[in-house]
Scaffold this motif. Structure first.
Motif, mmCIF file in Angstrom:
data_model
loop_
_atom_site.group_PDB
_atom_site.id
_atom_site.type_symbol
_atom_site.label_atom_id
_atom_site.label_comp_id
_atom_site.label_asym_id
_atom_site.label_seq_id
_atom_site.Cartn_x
_atom_site.Cartn_y
_atom_site.Cartn_z
ATOM 1 N N LEU A 35 0.746 -1.182 -0.076
ATOM 2 C CA LEU A 35 -0.099 -0.041 -0.175
ATOM 3 C C LEU A 35 0.861 1.327 0.013
ATOM 4 O O LEU A 35 0.531 2.322 -0.659
ATOM 5 N N ALA A 36 1.854 1.336 0.799
ATOM 6 C CA ALA A 36 2.578 2.443 0.879
ATOM 7 C C ALA A 36 3.692 2.550 -0.712
ATOM 8 O O ALA A 36 3.468 3.798 -1.261
ATOM 9 N N LYS A 37 3.972 1.437 -1.375
ATOM 10 C CA LYS A 37 4.387 1.652 -2.667
ATOM 11 C C LYS A 37 3.336 2.203 -3.764
ATOM 12 O O LYS A 37 3.427 2.998 -4.585
ATOM 13 N N ARG A 38 1.850 2.006 -3.504
ATOM 14 C CA ARG A 38 0.653 2.078 -4.217
ATOM 15 C C ARG A 38 0.728 3.968 -4.061
ATOM 16 O O ARG A 38 0.318 4.599 -4.990
ATOM 17 N N PHE A 39 0.759 4.187 -2.853
ATOM 18 C CA PHE A 39 0.597 5.557 -2.396
ATOM 19 C C PHE A 39 1.748 6.433 -3.342
ATOM 20 O O PHE A 39 1.375 7.546 -3.903
ATOM 21 N N ASP A 40 3.014 5.925 -3.309
ATOM 22 C CA ASP A 40 3.986 6.704 -3.733
ATOM 23 C C ASP A 40 3.847 6.744 -5.405
ATOM 24 O O ASP A 40 4.041 7.704 -5.930
ATOM 25 N N LYS A 41 3.278 5.514 -5.953
ATOM 26 C CA LYS A 41 3.092 5.568 -7.407
ATOM 27 C C LYS A 41 1.951 6.437 -7.864
ATOM 28 O O LYS A 41 2.062 7.090 -8.748
ATOM 29 N N TRP A 42 0.904 6.382 -6.852
ATOM 30 C CA TRP A 42 -0.308 7.383 -7.210
ATOM 31 C C TRP A 42 0.020 8.849 -6.952
ATOM 32 O O TRP A 42 -0.650 9.825 -7.551
ATOM 33 N N ASP A 43 0.739 9.341 -6.009
ATOM 34 C CA ASP A 43 1.363 10.541 -5.627
ATOM 35 C C ASP A 43 2.607 11.187 -6.630
ATOM 36 O O ASP A 43 3.647 11.394 -6.599
ATOM 37 N N VAL A 44 1.806 11.173 -8.027
ATOM 38 C CA VAL A 44 2.783 11.457 -9.052
ATOM 39 C C VAL A 44 3.646 12.921 -8.823
ATOM 40 O O VAL A 44 4.681 12.843 -9.239
ATOM 41 N N ASN A 45 2.889 14.041 -8.263
ATOM 42 C CA ASN A 45 3.653 15.182 -8.162
ATOM 43 C C ASN A 45 4.354 15.282 -6.971
ATOM 44 O O ASN A 45 5.189 16.137 -6.626
ATOM 45 N N GLY A 46 4.328 14.232 -6.211
ATOM 46 C CA GLY A 46 5.319 14.075 -4.904
ATOM 47 C C GLY A 46 4.930 15.136 -3.792
ATOM 48 O O GLY A 46 5.759 15.316 -2.826
ATOM 49 N N ASP A 47 3.462 15.473 -3.483
ATOM 50 C CA ASP A 47 3.391 16.434 -2.733
ATOM 51 C C ASP A 47 2.866 16.096 -1.349
ATOM 52 O O ASP A 47 2.488 16.452 -0.467
ATOM 53 N N GLY A 48 2.911 14.630 -1.296
ATOM 54 C CA GLY A 48 2.666 13.976 -0.132
ATOM 55 C C GLY A 48 1.091 13.619 0.395
ATOM 56 O O GLY A 48 0.699 13.182 1.379
ATOM 57 N N ARG A 63 -0.440 10.424 3.369
ATOM 58 C CA ARG A 63 0.161 8.976 3.531
ATOM 59 C C ARG A 63 -0.420 8.084 4.556
ATOM 60 O O ARG A 63 -0.908 6.858 4.503
ATOM 61 N N GLU A 64 -0.465 8.890 5.811
ATOM 62 C CA GLU A 64 -0.966 8.216 7.175
ATOM 63 C C GLU A 64 -2.441 7.533 6.861
ATOM 64 O O GLU A 64 -2.914 6.466 7.130
ATOM 65 N N GLN A 65 -3.230 8.452 6.440
ATOM 66 C CA GLN A 65 -4.613 8.449 6.169
ATOM 67 C C GLN A 65 -4.859 7.366 4.960
ATOM 68 O O GLN A 65 -5.821 6.393 5.208
ATOM 69 N N PHE A 66 -4.080 7.341 4.102
ATOM 70 C CA PHE A 66 -4.184 6.227 2.895
ATOM 71 C C PHE A 66 -3.925 4.837 3.473
ATOM 72 O O PHE A 66 -4.724 3.892 3.333
ATOM 73 N N LEU A 67 -2.900 4.820 4.075
ATOM 74 C CA LEU A 67 -2.481 3.392 4.743
ATOM 75 C C LEU A 67 -3.538 2.921 5.682
ATOM 76 O O LEU A 67 -4.095 1.597 5.530
ATOM 77 N N GLN A 68 -4.287 3.851 6.453
ATOM 78 C CA GLN A 68 -5.253 3.312 7.445
ATOM 79 C C GLN A 68 -6.388 3.010 6.775
ATOM 80 O O GLN A 68 -6.903 1.749 6.815
ATOM 81 N N TRP A 88 -1.686 -4.752 -19.770
ATOM 82 C CA TRP A 88 -2.103 -3.969 -18.673
ATOM 83 C C TRP A 88 -1.129 -3.664 -17.842
ATOM 84 O O TRP A 88 -0.776 -2.426 -17.371
ATOM 85 N N LEU A 89 -0.269 -4.693 -17.195
ATOM 86 C CA LEU A 89 0.662 -4.715 -16.391
ATOM 87 C C LEU A 89 2.120 -3.750 -16.958
ATOM 88 O O LEU A 89 2.537 -2.904 -16.233
ATOM 89 N N LYS A 90 1.912 -3.773 -18.674
ATOM 90 C CA LYS A 90 2.994 -2.885 -19.101
ATOM 91 C C LYS A 90 2.650 -1.413 -19.067
ATOM 92 O O LYS A 90 3.386 -0.583 -18.583
ATOM 93 N N ALA A 91 1.264 -1.352 -19.080
ATOM 94 C CA ALA A 91 0.774 0.131 -18.752
ATOM 95 C C ALA A 91 0.906 0.780 -17.548
ATOM 96 O O ALA A 91 1.002 2.194 -17.400
ATOM 97 N N VAL A 92 1.135 -0.081 -16.487
ATOM 98 C CA VAL A 92 1.410 0.369 -15.080
ATOM 99 C C VAL A 92 2.825 0.265 -14.835
ATOM 100 O O VAL A 92 3.356 0.465 -13.568
ATOM 101 N N GLY A 93 3.663 -0.070 -15.612
ATOM 102 C CA GLY A 93 4.850 -0.053 -15.252
ATOM 103 C C GLY A 93 5.849 -1.524 -15.168
ATOM 104 O O GLY A 93 6.894 -1.437 -14.737
ATOM 105 N N VAL A 94 5.361 -2.599 -15.507
ATOM 106 C CA VAL A 94 5.583 -3.821 -15.343
ATOM 107 C C VAL A 94 6.204 -4.379 -16.559
ATOM 108 O O VAL A 94 5.358 -4.244 -17.571
ATOM 109 N N ASP A 95 7.653 -4.809 -16.527
ATOM 110 C CA ASP A 95 8.152 -5.292 -17.676
ATOM 111 C C ASP A 95 7.100 -6.357 -18.584
ATOM 112 O O ASP A 95 6.636 -7.261 -17.609
#
Length: 174
Positions: free
Chosen positions: A8-21, A76-81, A125-132
């Protein structure tokens, strides 16, 4: 941190495209648009809109669980919860939230319109989200437990849930 929380933390980081937290509806709309574009659809096409609407509904559910308004933002904390509650609740809580997204992904990926996705469609589909692509094809082989050569919406949804709970050890995040 559990496997579920790590993912879920990795998911948050992936979706937080602009990195604003924080996550906002626009982050979810961007993810849907990127996936739609990868399949040659516009975000406003019928299939693109179906996926976008699934992502928006997921955001609203997470925002509600996080105790913020429908427009967020969710930190992030709210998302993880909130997302942790969805994952930890099993199919009963996970499927209603992720089902519309999975349905949208199958609609986009199902190029031959047979209602299921095959290995090539899954890998796309996985290639579209960044998986080889090769990693995506290998993941399909693990997920296709009945070896039918296809995944239904239900099978894909189960795989996504099992990935997030840590029961499935394939890469679905990119």
């Amino acid at each position: 941190m559990t496997i579920a929380q790590e993912r879920l933390a990795k998911r948050f980081d992936k979706w937080d495209v602009n990195g604003d937290g924080v996550l906002e509806p626009s982050d979810f709309i961007t993810e849907a648009a990127n996936i739609a574009n990868a399949f040659g659809e516009t975000p406003d096409s019928a299939k693109g809109a179906q996926l976008r609407d699934g992502f928006i509904a997921m955001f609203k559910t997470l925002a509600d669980k996080a105790g913020v308004g429908a427009q967020g933002p969710i930190n992030r904390e709210q998302f993880l919860q909130a997302a942790g509650e969805v994952v930890d609740g099993g199919a009963a809580t996970f499927n209603p939230v992720l089902g519309p997204v999975t349905k949208g992904i199958v609609a986009l990926a199902d190029k031959n319109n047979d209602g299921v996705i095959d290995e090539a469609e899954f890998a796309a589909w996985l290639k579209a989200v960044g998986v080889d692509e090769q990693e995506g094809r290998a993941a399909f082989q693990q997920i296709d437990a009945d070896k039918s050569g296809t995944l239904s919406e239900a099978e894909l949804l189960d795989a996504v849930r099992q990935f997030h709970t840590g029961e499935l050890h394939v890469e679905l995040l990119g």
